[in-house]
Write a protein that holds these residues in place. Structure first.
Motif, PDB file in Angstrom:
ATOM      1  N   PRO A   1       0.692  -1.457  -0.291  1.00 51.40           N
ATOM      2  CA  PRO A   1       0.264   0.260   0.254  1.00 51.40           C
ATOM      3  C   PRO A   1       0.661   1.738   0.011  1.00 51.40           C
ATOM      4  O   PRO A   1       1.799   1.781   0.601  1.00 51.40           O
TER       5      PRO A   1
ATOM      6  N   GLY B   1      -5.130   3.316   0.167  1.00 50.77           N
ATOM      7  CA  GLY B   1      -5.259   4.868   0.541  1.00 50.77           C
ATOM      8  C   GLY B   1      -4.924   6.199   0.099  1.00 50.77           C
ATOM      9  O   GLY B   1      -5.049   7.503  -0.092  1.00 50.77           O
TER      10      GLY B   1
ATOM     11  N   THR C   1      -4.201   1.918   4.651  1.00 51.03           N
ATOM     12  CA  THR C   1      -5.720   1.313   3.695  1.00 51.03           C
ATOM     13  C   THR C   1      -6.555   0.838   5.394  1.00 51.03           C
ATOM     14  O   THR C   1      -6.238  -0.079   5.712  1.00 51.03           O
TER      15      THR C   1
ATOM     16  N   ALA D   1      -5.112   2.763  -7.929  1.00 47.82           N
ATOM     17  CA  ALA D   1      -6.592   1.270  -8.120  1.00 47.82           C
ATOM     18  C   ALA D   1      -7.067   1.666  -6.218  1.00 47.82           C
ATOM     19  O   ALA D   1      -6.135   2.098  -6.051  1.00 47.82           O
TER      20      ALA D   1
ATOM     21  N   LYS E   1      -7.428  -3.450   3.344  1.00 52.60           N
ATOM     22  CA  LYS E   1      -7.400  -4.748   3.294  1.00 52.60           C
ATOM     23  C   LYS E   1      -6.855  -5.184   4.488  1.00 52.60           C
ATOM     24  O   LYS E   1      -5.982  -4.594   5.023  1.00 52.60           O
TER      25      LYS E   1
HETATM   26  N1  3NM Z   1      -4.053  -4.350  -2.043  1.00 44.64           N
HETATM   27  P1  3NM Z   1      -8.440   2.026  -0.471  1.00 44.64           P
HETATM   28  S1  3NM Z   1      -3.779  -2.419  -0.596  1.00 44.64           S
HETATM   29  C1  3NM Z   1      -7.394  -4.456  -1.769  1.00 44.64           C
HETATM   30  O1  3NM Z   1      -1.474  -3.276  -0.865  1.00 44.64           O
HETATM   31  C2  3NM Z   1      -5.339  -3.567  -1.391  1.00 44.64           C
HETATM   32  O2  3NM Z   1      -1.526  -4.505  -2.233  1.00 44.64           O
HETATM   33  C3  3NM Z   1      -3.891  -3.452  -1.794  1.00 44.64           C
HETATM   34  O3  3NM Z   1      -8.665  -0.290  -0.829  1.00 44.64           O
HETATM   35  C4  3NM Z   1      -1.988  -4.442  -1.470  1.00 44.64           C
HETATM   36  O4  3NM Z   1      -8.241   2.299  -1.487  1.00 44.64           O
HETATM   37  C5  3NM Z   1      -5.309  -2.833  -0.783  1.00 44.64           C
HETATM   38  O5  3NM Z   1      -9.593   1.796   0.172  1.00 44.64           O
HETATM   39  C6  3NM Z   1      -6.609  -1.701  -0.665  1.00 44.64           C
HETATM   40  O6  3NM Z   1      -7.107   2.198   0.051  1.00 44.64           O
HETATM   41  C7  3NM Z   1      -6.938  -0.641  -1.301  1.00 44.64           C
END
Ligand code: 3NM
Length: 217
Positions: free
Chosen positions: A135, A171, A139, A189, A142
């Motif tokens: 990340p 995040g 976040t 993403a 996850k």
């Molecule tokens: N994978 P948000 S962080 C699904 O670090 C996912 O590989 C991650 O969600 C990695 O946009 C993550 O709400 C969650 O922070 C991302």
């Protein structure tokens, strides 16, 4: 993967990410706002399974088809193959990436989550079309997320593999996306900043407006 001048916004969602809004309503808003890719990531205590999951996946896939947006399935290679998804995204704990590539064939999109240059190297040799690097920031979407790698984490992968498409994750919001774009990523993403927004279409537009290719020059 296709890269155009438009910023690539890769929306990820499962039925648990949209609070009291219907996930298909949120997905349709995000599609109308102009997302470039959609990944179905069905996780959590109340995650759909079996026939219900297949039905929900089919509905998401149909909506993506209406907007011409590739539909990617997280983890579940069997489901992706069964319904003819455009691709699969896997993590480090999932099935062996080379085996997934063989099952999917070369025409489909294969994405792999990486957290280091070493994992990126393995992803490249397994035939990944892109890596999800994160990340970037902390976040809450996850449960087993690693510590935030910041923009420095992205830069290390980009330095080692300049040709490897990197989609940053973790995040990311319209307020911090510019910093992420400036590290040279191909896309961002996002789960919560879009799935939890009052107006997902507007939020996608905000993310798009956070980036101009000229910012990098
Ligand atoms: N994978 P948000 S962080 C699904 O670090 C996912 O590989 C991650 O969600 C990695 O946009 C993550 O709400 C969650 O922070 C991302």
């Amino acid at each position: 993967m296709k890269f155009t001048d438009k910023p690539l916004i890769y929306f990820i969602m499962g039925s648990e990410n949209t609070g009291n809004r219907h996930p298909l309503t949120v997905l349709e808003e995000a599609l109308s706002g102009g997302i470039s890719y959609f990944q179905l990531r069905e996780k959590g205590d109340f995650a759909l399974t079996g026939h219900e999951l297949e039905k929900f996946a089919g509905e998401c896939q149909r909506l993506c088809g209406v907007y011409g947006v590739p539909f990617i399935v997280n983890d579940n290679v069997e489901l992706a193959c069964k319904i003819g998804a455009d691709g699969v995204h896997i993590g480090q704990e999932d099935e062996d990436a080379s085996a997934v590539r063989r099952k999917m064939g070369n025409e489909k999109i294969l994405g792999i989550s990486v957290h280091s240059v070493k994992e990126a190297a393995l992803a490249v040799s397994a035939g990944a079309d892109y890596v999800g690097m994160g990340p970037v920031f902390s976040t809450s979407s996850k449960r087993d997320a690693k510590s935030p790698a910041g923009v420095a984490g992205i830069l290390s992968v980009k330095d080692a593999y300049p040709q490897l498409p990197v989609i940053a994750i973790g995040g990311i919001t319209p307020d911090n996306a510019k910093l992420v774009w400036s590290a040279g990523v191909e896309g961002v993403a996002v789960i919560s900043a879009i799935a939890g927004a009052e107006d997902a279409a507007l939020q996608v537009e905000r993310l798009q407006n956070s980036f101009r290719r000229s910012d990098r020059q």
